[in-house]
Design a protein around this motif. Structure first.
Motif, PDB file in Angstrom:
ATOM      1  N   ASN A 182       0.799  -1.218   0.000  1.00 32.46           N
ATOM      2  CA  ASN A 182       0.000   0.000   0.000  1.00 32.46           C
ATOM      3  C   ASN A 182       0.832   1.268   0.000  1.00 32.46           C
ATOM      4  OD1 ASN A 182      -1.995  -2.029   1.204  1.00 32.46           O
ATOM      5  ND2 ASN A 182      -3.191  -0.217   0.720  1.00 32.46           N
TER       6      ASN A 182
ATOM      7  N   VAL B  73       1.106   3.780  -3.013  1.00 34.61           N
ATOM      8  CA  VAL B  73       0.137   4.803  -3.394  1.00 34.61           C
ATOM      9  C   VAL B  73      -0.490   5.488  -2.174  1.00 34.61           C
ATOM     10  CG1 VAL B  73      -0.399   3.918  -5.659  1.00 34.61           C
ATOM     11  CG2 VAL B  73      -1.574   2.971  -3.680  1.00 34.61           C
ATOM     12  N   GLU B  74       0.014   5.195  -0.999  1.00 37.61           N
ATOM     13  CA  GLU B  74      -0.484   5.867   0.202  1.00 37.61           C
ATOM     14  C   GLU B  74       0.680   6.454   0.970  1.00 37.61           C
ATOM     15  OE1 GLU B  74      -2.868   3.314   2.677  1.00 37.61           O
ATOM     16  OE2 GLU B  74      -4.194   2.889   1.007  1.00 37.61           O
ATOM     17  N   PRO B  75       0.890   7.714   1.012  1.00 41.38           N
ATOM     18  CA  PRO B  75       0.062   8.751   0.384  1.00 41.38           C
ATOM     19  C   PRO B  75       0.207   8.750  -1.142  1.00 41.38           C
ATOM     20  CG  PRO B  75       2.065   9.705   1.286  1.00 41.38           C
ATOM     21  CD  PRO B  75       2.040   8.265   1.711  1.00 41.38           C
ATOM     22  N   VAL B  76      -0.736   9.366  -1.813  1.00 45.02           N
ATOM     23  CA  VAL B  76      -0.715   9.416  -3.274  1.00 45.02           C
ATOM     24  C   VAL B  76       0.498  10.209  -3.738  1.00 45.02           C
ATOM     25  CG1 VAL B  76      -1.886  10.389  -5.275  1.00 45.02           C
ATOM     26  CG2 VAL B  76      -3.198   9.178  -3.536  1.00 45.02           C
TER      27      VAL B  76
ATOM     28  N   SER C  74      -3.458  -4.934  -3.150  1.00 50.94           N
ATOM     29  CA  SER C  74      -2.396  -4.762  -2.169  1.00 50.94           C
ATOM     30  C   SER C  74      -2.380  -5.939  -1.208  1.00 50.94           C
ATOM     31  CB  SER C  74      -2.621  -3.474  -1.392  1.00 50.94           C
ATOM     32  OG  SER C  74      -3.835  -3.563  -0.706  1.00 50.94           O
TER      33      SER C  74
ATOM     34  N   THR D 271      -7.331  10.681  -5.715  1.00 50.18           N
ATOM     35  CA  THR D 271      -6.976  10.205  -4.373  1.00 50.18           C
ATOM     36  C   THR D 271      -6.731   8.701  -4.339  1.00 50.18           C
ATOM     37  OG1 THR D 271      -9.330  10.020  -3.923  1.00 50.18           O
ATOM     38  CG2 THR D 271      -8.214  12.007  -3.130  1.00 50.18           C
ATOM     39  N   ASP D 272      -6.990   8.023  -5.440  1.00 52.86           N
ATOM     40  CA  ASP D 272      -6.799   6.574  -5.472  1.00 52.86           C
ATOM     41  C   ASP D 272      -6.008   6.202  -6.721  1.00 52.86           C
ATOM     42  OD1 ASP D 272      -6.848   3.871  -5.382  1.00 52.86           O
ATOM     43  OD2 ASP D 272      -9.029   3.639  -5.415  1.00 52.86           O
ATOM     44  N   HIS D 273      -4.759   5.920  -6.556  1.00 46.23           N
ATOM     45  CA  HIS D 273      -3.914   5.583  -7.707  1.00 46.23           C
ATOM     46  C   HIS D 273      -3.797   4.075  -7.916  1.00 46.23           C
ATOM     47  CE1 HIS D 273      -1.626   9.563  -8.683  1.00 46.23           C
ATOM     48  NE2 HIS D 273      -2.930   9.681  -8.732  1.00 46.23           N
TER      49      HIS D 273
END
Lengths: 295, 318, 387
Positions: free
Chosen positions: C132, C135-138, C148, C363-365
């Motif tokens: 994760n 992409v977190e943070p984007v 993930s 916000t979601d890659h």
């Protein structure tokens, strides 16, 4: 008790594999004072060749095994003939470092060849006598482990006979004690060297075949087995046959018990910690003799 | 003028010239990156060459020292907000101390036992770096903050090219001086025969320990610089194969030749970049190159070529 | 292999040591898709099918006329799963090969090491790795394909909860992929009312897991084992699991074992184990109206035809998705302008891939949800779709 026995079985099986690899190190070291870092790759070739002969060549297990041992032995002979001998046969010989790099180069090369020809996947051989586990006092053992242990014992007996009773074995032993003296009494030390690589490769190949049903086999399985085998050989005292066996079994047991009773996270480090401690306390290994340097 | 022409000063000058002029032909950042890696690998090898080439001791664990230096910089700056230079110094001191502590017992060993001990040490370091996830980030590695000089953040491949090139130049100069000093003479005696050296009153262990510590500190410095230059470090840096790489660079370039170590590092840093185009055949080719060079040029490239050159101009081969 | 390219690179690299001339020119030639993958090394089971898939689909797209009237060219480097090499190759792809987009990065370690490089160079990068953190943070230029490790653990815990199991043991390797899953397993447990009462590790090179399994077996109350891993160790674990007669404890593996090789290597030991996987692995069992059925079946057919009937793994599927999303974005952007392509990737909506249906946003890659993950069980040496 059942728990301890289970750990011990695991340790013995893995230890026997280390022992066979360590024995290969010892054989070559005796004949030439060369540490063959490609020893682990013989294990790879044994296992992978058997798989290839069975799936690709359609051979039954019983035929594939001797064929694969032979292939491995040939690779060992080729390694000696084309990579090691040109280096140490030169006037003045070759330094320890040079030979180490040659054999490491060989191990990378062999891995590369296996990877290109037989692929990167892992493979399994069928267990020789079924998969049904055997229950011993609450601990459960794979039948293949008995094969590994049994054949290791047989190999030790055969080597003992070979070095103690046959003319050629005695010649190899003599070479290991004093190369120059051996040459003077008419022993063909080059042949001894060649034979030691063939024999040691065959041993490694055999180890690879025996263990493939348990450990699976893959083009890079030899790296860690080679290093642990080297550690086992050093632990027992370089060049000592019984030492290699004791060293291998001891490392296998230590790893299993440490993982079982202390923590599995540092299991891989156990072998190397032991080896460092032993070397600090007793620089020539458990069963190794003290050596003196000639000026 | 004569001094300029002797091998040592001349060589240093040539190296400085190469470092100064190389940017003229480096087309882009990727090549700078390879050049930086070459310089930092060479830095390790110059130190390691003192140990292997002059003290005659092998180490299959120098990647451990390299990685410890790198992680000292990474962890202290990233997790404890230390100044990068302080972290680097602490890393070097720590690695030096570790090397000093293990040196005595390890260097009593000879040949293959020494190989095993250093190999074991390197592998243990690698395993610790892999397992201590909260501190090191584990097998995935960790990001390293930029090195700061006052308000100036040292980033970018060109900056790091000059830094690593400069440090390499200083290291080569130090190594050459060391070799020409009393320590160097004692070392050469040691390489010939240890027992013989001892009988003429040279405290062999002291010199071996000294060189072991120096080479470990070189590796640690290179590791720190590497961590800041790449801004990322993983435990692979401590791995067995990395140690082998360093030793191979030294031997390939030519043992007991400081410039050989630099040349070896350059070749083995650039070669994999060439071989990668061979895809699956990369490892096969790399292994073959190692074997062939060792068979046909056992003394390494630079000494072999030097000898040939001397032959050509009619001088006496050494 | 492109011989001219090789020679050019060779010449340029030799220039590092002596004199030479390096030619690096950008021309309006093919669209270049760069990739660094773990084709060899411990994670080769990931990188190998990924590389094969990329080559296969570049060929197929080129035969069908290319993208925006231009042909495609794949530039693939083998990072051996090593983050350091990944960084070198990423720089090389950007600076030397001047690729238009990067689709690659088999492992989380490689991907994370490369993130600063692609962010600095401002080039779109689609990663094929699991964790994760990618992409977190984007991150502006970074996207990722597969489910993930957190989702895999969530799926497993859902299944445990459904079957009333509350006490779990975690068993995994010490590699990056395994560690990330183990961490999620421990972090997420409480949310599902599960307690982790045993935690064991093995090294990627270990050849026997009976010790670790024995300890789990002798921990009273374990109802489910969460296995985190991939490759040979997982198959050995399955063998040892049966050897020790532990079938009364349900074994779950994460999606790292998603290939037929695992079942074959386990030699019958995998029977009854449950694994959350992408739909691709059970393409033929999907309901006829499942939107992924056609994609999965087409991919399977193409891959097997091109690779000696080799069984598909979910990992090649990640590459398929990444590649397709990349060229779709280029089509929509009408070119290879990096910023435009990045924006278009972010706007990917309802793309049906091998891993699931992607709906990306600012916000979601990643764009996948838990429903496209399937729970399967090993039955009669093959994957059986449960739900």
């Amino acid at each position: 008790m059942a728990e301890f026995l289970q750990f011990a079985f695991s340790g013995l099986t893995v230890g026997a594999i280390y022992a066979l690899v360590a024995l290969g190190f010892a054989l070559i070291y005796n004949a030439s004072h060369v540490i063959n870092f490609a020893q682990g790759e013989f294990v790879t070739i044994g296992g992978m060749a058997t798989v290839a002969l069975m799936t690709g060549g359609g051979l039954p297990l019983l035929l594939a095994i001797p064929a694969a041992v032979m292939i491995t032995a040939l690779v060992g002979l080729a390694l000696e003939k084309f990579a090691v001998e040109p280096a140490i046969g030169r006037p003045g010989g070759a330094s320890v470092v040079t030979i180490i790099i040659i054999t490491i180069g060989a191990s990378i090369f062999i891995r590369g060849v296996v990877q290109v020809t037989l692929g990167k996947d892992f493979h399994r051989l069928p267990a020789f006598s079924g998969e049904a586990p055997i229950d011993i006092l609450g601990a459960r053992l794979q039948p293949q482990s008995l094969w590994v242990l049994g054949v290791t014992l047989l190999v030790v007996a055969a080597l003992w006979w070979f070095f103690g009773r046959t003319r050629f074995g005695k010649a190899m032993l003599a070479t290991s004690h004093n190369r120059l003296a051996a040459q003077l009494v008419g022993i063909d030390t080059r042949l001894v060297l060649l034979a030691s690589f063939g024999l040691s490769a065959a041993l490694g190949g055999l180890a690879g075949i025996l263990t493939a049903p348990i450990t699976l086999t893959k083009y890079d399985i030899g790296i860690m087995l080679g290093l642990k085998g080297f550690a086992a050989a050093i632990l027992g005292g370089l060049g000592s046959g019984p030492g290699a066996i004791v060293g291998g079994i001891a490392l296998g047991l230590a790893e299993a018990l440490a993982a079982g009773y202390i923590s599995s996270a540092y299991k891989d480090a156990v072998a190397f910690i032991i080896i460092l401690v032993v070397l600090f306390v007793r620089p020539s290994g458990l069963l190794g003799g003290r050596s003196t340097e000639r000026v | 003028m004569r001094r300029l022409l002797d091998a040592r000063t001349g060589g240093l000058l040539a190296l400085a010239l190469i470092i100064a002029l190389l940017p003229l032909i480096l087309p882009n950042k990727f090549y700078y990156d390879v050049a930086i890696k070459t310089a930092l690998n060479a830095l390790v090898c110059v130190g390691l060459n003192l140990l292997i080439g002059y003290a005659g001791q092998i180490s299959l664990g120098h990647a451990g020292f390299f990685a410890l230096g790198g992680y000292a910089s990474a962890v202290l700056t990233a997790r404890y907000q230390w100044n990068g230079f302080a972290a680097m110094a602490v890393g070097m001191a720590g690695v030096g101390l570790l090397a000093f502590i293990v040196a005595r017992p390890i260097l009593r060993l000879r040949g293959h036992y020494l190989a095993m001990a250093t190999l074991g040490l390197g592998i243990i370091i690698a395993i610790v770096l892999n397992r201590e996830i909260p501190i090191t980030g584990g097998p995935d590695g960790m990001t390293v903050p930029a090195l700061r000089l006052g308000e100036w953040r040292l980033i970018g491949t060109t900056t790091w090219y000059w830094i690593s090139g400069g440090v390499l130049l200083i290291a080569v100069w130090l190594a050459l001086n060391l070799i020409d000093s009393g320590v160097g003479r004692a070392l050469r005696a040691l390489h010939g025969s240890e027992v013989a050296a001892e009988t003429v009153g040279i405290d062999t262990t002291r010199y071996k320990v000294l060189i072991f510590v120096i080479s470990a500190v070189f590796a640690s410095l290179a590791g720190s610089l590497f961590a800041h230059a790449e801004r990322f470090i993983t435990p692979t840096e401590a791995g067995f194969m990395r140690s082998i790489e360093f030793v191979t660079m030294v031997v390939l370039g030519g043992m007991a030749s400081t410039y050989g170590a630099v040349v070896g590092a350059a070749i083995l840093t650039v070669l994999p970049q060439l071989l990668t185009k061979l895809h699956d055949y990369e490892h096969l080719a790399f292994g073959a190159v190692l074997i062939l060079v060792m068979i046909f040029m056992p003394k390494g490239l630079v000494p072999t070529l030097q000898n040939r050159l001397r032959h050509l101009v009619g001088g006496q081969p050494r | 292999m492109n011989k001219r390219n090789f020679l050019r690179t060779a010449a340029a690299l030799v220039a590092l040591g002596a004199l030479g001339i390096a030619g690096a020119q950008a021309q309006q030639g093919p669209i270049k898709i760069g990739s660094f993958l773990a084709v060899t090394g411990p994670a080769s089971f990931l990188g190998d099918p990924e590389a094969k898939t990329l080559r296969l689909y570049v060929d197929m797209v080129n035969k069908a006329g290319g993208v925006n009237g231009r042909q495609l060219q794949a530039v693939i480097y083998d990072s051996a799963g090593d983050a350091r090499q990944a960084v070198t190759f990423a720089r090389r792809l950007i600076e030397e090969d001047k690729v238009d987009i990067i689709v690659g990065g088999s492992t989380t370690g490689e991907t994370m090491a490369v993130v600063p490089v692609v962010e600095e160079a401002q080039i779109p990068f689609i990663s094929l790795a699991g964790a994760n953190v990618i992409v977190e943070p984007v991150k502006k230029w970074v996207f990722k394909m597969p489910h993930s490790d957190r989702m895999a653990v969530e799926k497993i815990y859902e299944d445990m909860k459904k079957n009333g199991k509350t006490k779990a043991a975690v068993l995994g390797g010490s590699g990056g992929f395994d560690q990330s899953c183990r961490k999620e397993a421990k972090d997420l447990a409480s949310r599902y009312g599960i307690t982790v009462i045993a935690d064991e590790t093995y090294a990627p090179t270990d050849t026997d897991m009976t010790v670790q399994l024995t300890k789990i077996k002798n921990t009273p109350g374990v109802e489910g084992i969460v296995g985190c891993g991939f490759g040979a160790p997982t198959a050995i674990t399955a063998r040892n699991y049966r050897q020790l007669g532990m079938q009364n404890i349900q074994f779950y593996f994460n999606h790292g074992v998603g290939s037929q090789q695992f079942i074959d290597g386990a030699g019958g030991g995998a029977e009854g184990m449950r694994v959350p996987v992408a739909a691709l692995l059970v393409a033929n069992q999907l309901a006829g109206n499942d939107p992924q059925k056609k994609v999965a079946e087409d991919y399977t057919r193409a891959y097997r035809a091109a690779n000696n009937n080799e069984a598909v793994s979910t990992f090649g599927g990640h590459m398929y998705d990444g590649f397709m999303i990349a060229i779709e974005a280029m089509k929509r952007a009408g070119g290879t302008d990096k910023a435009k392509v990045r924006d278009e990737i972010e706007k990917t909506k309802g793309f049906v891939g091998a891993d699931g249906i992607y709906n990306m946003s600012a916000t979601d890659h990643m764009g996948l949800t838990l429903d496209s993950f399937k729970m399967v069980e090993v039955r009669n040496n093959t994957w059986k779709l449960l739900y």
